[in-house]
Design a protein around this motif. Structure first.
Motif, PDB file in Angstrom:
ATOM      1  N   PHE A  79      31.513 -28.090  36.838  1.00  0.00           N
ATOM      2  CA  PHE A  79      30.219 -27.814  36.242  1.00  0.00           C
ATOM      3  C   PHE A  79      30.204 -28.227  34.773  1.00  0.00           C
ATOM      4  N   GLU A  80      29.246 -27.709  34.056  1.00  0.00           N
ATOM      5  CA  GLU A  80      29.075 -28.062  32.647  1.00  0.00           C
ATOM      6  C   GLU A  80      30.259 -27.628  31.785  1.00  0.00           C
TER       7      GLU A  80
ATOM      8  N   ARG B 281      25.508 -29.824  37.928  1.00  0.00           N
ATOM      9  CA  ARG B 281      24.786 -29.003  36.957  1.00  0.00           C
ATOM     10  C   ARG B 281      24.171 -27.786  37.649  1.00  0.00           C
TER      11      ARG B 281
ATOM     12  N   MET C 111      26.069 -25.246  27.389  1.00  0.00           N
ATOM     13  CA  MET C 111      24.726 -25.817  27.486  1.00  0.00           C
ATOM     14  C   MET C 111      23.633 -24.943  26.877  1.00  0.00           C
TER      15      MET C 111
ATOM     16  N   VAL D 223      22.231 -38.190  33.696  1.00  0.00           N
ATOM     17  CA  VAL D 223      21.898 -37.328  34.831  1.00  0.00           C
ATOM     18  C   VAL D 223      21.609 -38.175  36.062  1.00  0.00           C
TER      19      VAL D 223
ATOM     20  N   SER E  23      21.032 -33.207  39.785  1.00  0.00           N
ATOM     21  CA  SER E  23      21.964 -32.073  39.724  1.00  0.00           C
ATOM     22  C   SER E  23      23.368 -32.465  39.299  1.00  0.00           C
TER      23      SER E  23
ATOM     24  N   TRP F 253      26.088 -35.542  37.003  1.00  0.00           N
ATOM     25  CA  TRP F 253      26.271 -36.567  35.980  1.00  0.00           C
ATOM     26  C   TRP F 253      27.060 -37.731  36.552  1.00  0.00           C
TER      27      TRP F 253
END
Length: 375
Positions: free
Chosen positions: A140-141, A170, A199, A269, A283, A285
């Motif tokens: 994830f982020e 994301r 984020m 994205v 959703s 990258w």
């Protein structure tokens, strides 16, 4: 570690639980979208201590678990190439692909290595310019900024034999997809504190308003989780749907500006497939055009991979919060940490692994509300 004991205090936990019990008057379903929170909930028996009106639904919060089977098979194909040194965090090595895992590739002669940082993989590439070194960038982020930085460093240093196999996802688009699903029962979310520490919370108010759901940013220790649940239940009972930061010691509204700038430079994205869920628009990258030369998929031409999930594995339903792990017939029998059918049993943040590790094995026995206090 400072504050560790304070955030596991049984007396404070009891007071938070008393408040939740006194407040909840109707059935409420809350989803945590974080594997670390899931493990904390199951390990400390938090779900068993809540009033029967409050149900915790485990969402797609495990980064290893949501990495699609197609991407695992691409990783296996790249790792098996004789000119490649394939580097990954250890929890990816036992995730089953269509027919094998990275441990099997290693046993068959592939140069597969466990590293503790993407910078370790870059250093391997610098020391051995005659090898192609690939790092498996998932998550994830939270993990994306470090992987963005290592690609930035590789380009700055001119390390041309390094590349990244990218499968970053994301959280906000996943929440959107969950709320739009036809059988969604979720009425509120516990947002992952570490994601928001990177984020910020900018993307959540619109989600909360559009779907009329409270979103409470929550940490990972027992008291963090209980305070997040307490705030969420209060909002639900009052008919509110706001974003509330219950993890202010780590999360600011703007997040980490330096990390966000690095992400914006290196990644762009894209739509991304989630294991057990399917493709969610915007959703994930991928590497931006300026960094495309460091894209392992592009470099090694691993495209056109088709896959099919094992019929006996219901991990997709677990990831969507449709069932609890012990409702799967394979759980704890044909699917165990030693013989996993899906990633949710392998990953240290997977819901199935949490239920197995903390002995939630009996599908017939409802969780006891008389479990021992947290701590």
């Amino acid at each position: 570690m400072k504050y560790l004991a304070e955030f596991q205090d049984p007396g404070l936990a009891r007071r938070l639980l008393d408040d939740i019990h006194a407040t909840a008057t109707r059935p409420w379903a809350l989803m945590e979208v974080c594997g670390g929170q899931t493990h904390s909930i199951i390990r400390h028996g938090i779900d068993q201590l809540l009033p029967e009106q409050v149900e915790l639904i485990h969402g797609p919060g495990c980064p290893v678990c949501v990495t699609p089977l197609e991407m695992i098979d691409k990783a296996l194909a790249v790792a098996a190439l004789p000119e490649v040194t394939f580097c990954s965090f250890g929890d990816m090595l036992r995730v089953p692909g269509s027919g094998r895992d990275l441990f099997r590739v290693k046993s068959e002669g592939g140069d597969v290595r466990v590293v503790y940082s993407p910078l370790d993989a870059l250093e391997i590439a610098r020391r051995d310019p005659g090898r192609q070194v690939v790092f498996f960038g998932i998550g994830f982020e939270t993990t994306a900024p470090a992987n963005a930085m290592v690609v930035h460093q590789a380009r700055r240093l001119g390390v041309r034999n390094f590349s990244l196999l990218v499968s970053h996802v994301r959280v906000p688009p996943a929440i959107e997809a969950i709320m739009r699903a036809p059988h969604c029962r979720v009425q509120a979310f516990l947002a992952a504190g570490h994601v928001c520490s990177v984020m910020g919370t900018d993307e959540y108010p619109e989600l909360a308003a559009r779907h009329k759901v409270p979103i409470v940013v929550t940490g990972f220790e027992p008291l963090d989780v209980l305070e997040g649940i307490r705030r969420t239940v209060h909002q639900l009972e009052r008919g509110e749907h706001r974003v509330d930061n219950a993890y202010a010691r780590a999360v600011r509204a703007e997040g980490n500006p330096a990390a966000r700038r690095m992400l914006a430079e290196v990644f762009e994205v894209t739509d991304r497939a989630w294991r057990g869920i399917g493709t969610i628009p915007a959703s994930g990258w991928r590497l931006a055009h300026a960094y495309r030369d460091f894209d392992a998929e592009h470099r090694f031409g691993v495209t056109g991979v088709t896959t099919e999930e094992p019929a006996a594995c219901r991990s997709g339903e677990v990831l969507q919060g449709l069932i609890k792990p012990r409702e799967c017939a394979a759980f704890g029998t044909t699917c165990t940490p030693r013989t996993p059918l899906g990633a949710t049993m392998v990953s240290s943040e997977g819901a199935c692994a949490a239920y197995y590790l903390y002995r939630r094995l009996d599908p017939a026995a409802p969780p006891s509300k008389e479990a021992a206090p947290v701590g």
